[in-house]
Design a protein around this motif. Structure first.
Motif, PDB file in Angstrom:
ATOM      1  N   GLU A 182       0.839  -1.195   0.000  1.00 34.08           N
ATOM      2  CA  GLU A 182       0.000   0.000   0.000  1.00 34.08           C
ATOM      3  C   GLU A 182       0.879   1.253   0.000  1.00 34.08           C
ATOM      4  O   GLU A 182       0.663   2.164  -0.760  1.00 34.08           O
ATOM      5  N   PHE A 193      -1.781  -3.673   1.940  1.00 38.23           N
ATOM      6  CA  PHE A 193      -3.230  -3.551   1.878  1.00 38.23           C
ATOM      7  C   PHE A 193      -3.840  -4.939   1.968  1.00 38.23           C
ATOM      8  O   PHE A 193      -3.384  -5.869   1.314  1.00 38.23           O
ATOM      9  N   ASP A 216      -7.785  -7.165   2.373  1.00 38.79           N
ATOM     10  CA  ASP A 216      -9.239  -7.089   2.179  1.00 38.79           C
ATOM     11  C   ASP A 216      -9.998  -7.077   3.491  1.00 38.79           C
ATOM     12  O   ASP A 216     -11.003  -6.402   3.634  1.00 38.79           O
ATOM     13  N   ASP A 217      -9.543  -7.871   4.455  1.00 36.31           N
ATOM     14  CA  ASP A 217     -10.255  -8.050   5.716  1.00 36.31           C
ATOM     15  C   ASP A 217      -9.228  -8.016   6.841  1.00 36.31           C
ATOM     16  O   ASP A 217      -8.577  -9.021   7.134  1.00 36.31           O
ATOM     17  N   LEU A 218      -9.083  -6.853   7.454  1.00 35.51           N
ATOM     18  CA  LEU A 218      -8.023  -6.646   8.441  1.00 35.51           C
ATOM     19  C   LEU A 218      -8.158  -7.579   9.644  1.00 35.51           C
ATOM     20  O   LEU A 218      -7.186  -8.193  10.067  1.00 35.51           O
ATOM     21  N   LYS A 239      -7.663   4.927   6.332  1.00 30.94           N
ATOM     22  CA  LYS A 239      -7.393   3.503   6.543  1.00 30.94           C
ATOM     23  C   LYS A 239      -7.591   3.099   8.000  1.00 30.94           C
ATOM     24  O   LYS A 239      -7.382   3.887   8.918  1.00 30.94           O
ATOM     25  N   GLU A 263      -6.616  -1.463   5.728  1.00 30.26           N
ATOM     26  CA  GLU A 263      -7.776  -1.620   4.862  1.00 30.26           C
ATOM     27  C   GLU A 263      -8.510  -0.298   4.833  1.00 30.26           C
ATOM     28  O   GLU A 263      -8.348   0.533   5.739  1.00 30.26           O
ATOM     29  N   ASP A 264      -9.333  -0.075   3.826  1.00 34.03           N
ATOM     30  CA  ASP A 264     -10.129   1.128   3.756  1.00 34.03           C
ATOM     31  C   ASP A 264     -11.144   1.123   4.881  1.00 34.03           C
ATOM     32  O   ASP A 264     -11.761   0.093   5.161  1.00 34.03           O
TER      33      ASP A 264
END
Length: 134
Positions: free
Chosen positions: A6, A82, A84-86, A112, A131-132
Motif C-alpha cells: 500500500e 493492503f 481485504d479483511d483486516l 485507513k 484496509e479502507d
C-alpha cells in the motif's frame, strides 16, 4: 489476504523540507497532508505507481515517530500492506506466530484502519496492515 504494498513510510526530521525533496524526486505534488493527533504524527502522501510514499514527521517528541527519530536516522520506518479483511488477517497472522502491537485496528491516516506487527516478528521490519475504513 495481502493484496499489495500500500505504501512505504519514511520517517523524516523536517517534513516541509522532505516534502519539497519528494515533490522534486517524484515530479508530483502530494495528494494529501494529514495530522494524526493520537499518534503525534504529520503525514504527507505521494502517489507512486500503484503504491504510495508516506512521509512521517513527529508533531511531538514522545510520539512513536518522535522516539524512532531520536534513536534512528531518517529513512524507511515501515512497509504497509493492503488487505481485504483486516480482522481476519490479524487472526491469521497471530496463528502463524506474529505479534501484533494492538489487539484492535486503529484509525490511521488516508482513510485507513491499521494495525502494526512487532518488528521482532518480521525480521526487524515494522509491518503495517491496512484496509479502507468503512
Amino acid at each position: 489476504m495481502i493484496k499489495k504494498i500500500e505504501h512505504l513510510g519514511i520517517a523524516v526530521n523536517n517534513i516541509e523540507e522532505a516534502t519539497k525533496t519528494y515533490e522534486a524526486l517524484l515530479n508530483v505534488p502530494p495528494y494529501k497532508t494529514e495530522i494524526v493527533e493520537r499518534e503525534g504524527v504529520k503525514t504527507v502522501f505521494f502517489e507512486c505507481g500503484e503504491s504510495k510514499i508516506e512521509l512521517l514527521g513527529a508533531t511531538r517528541e514522545d510520539s512513536p515517530v518522535g522516539k524512532y527519530l531520536s534513536k534512528q536516522k531518517e529513512g524507511i520506518h515501515h512497509i504497509a500492506f493492503f488487505v481485504d479483511d483486516l480482522k481476519s488477517e490479524m487472526k491469521r497472522l497471530q496463528s502463524e506466530g506474529f505479534q501484533l502491537l494492538s489487539e484492535e485496528p486503529k484509525a490511521g491516516a488516508d482513510g485507513k484502519s491499521i494495525v502494526f506487527l512487532h518488528p521482532k516478528s518480521s525480521h526487524g521490519v515494522l509491518v503495517e496492515l491496512c484496509e479502507d475504513r468503512t
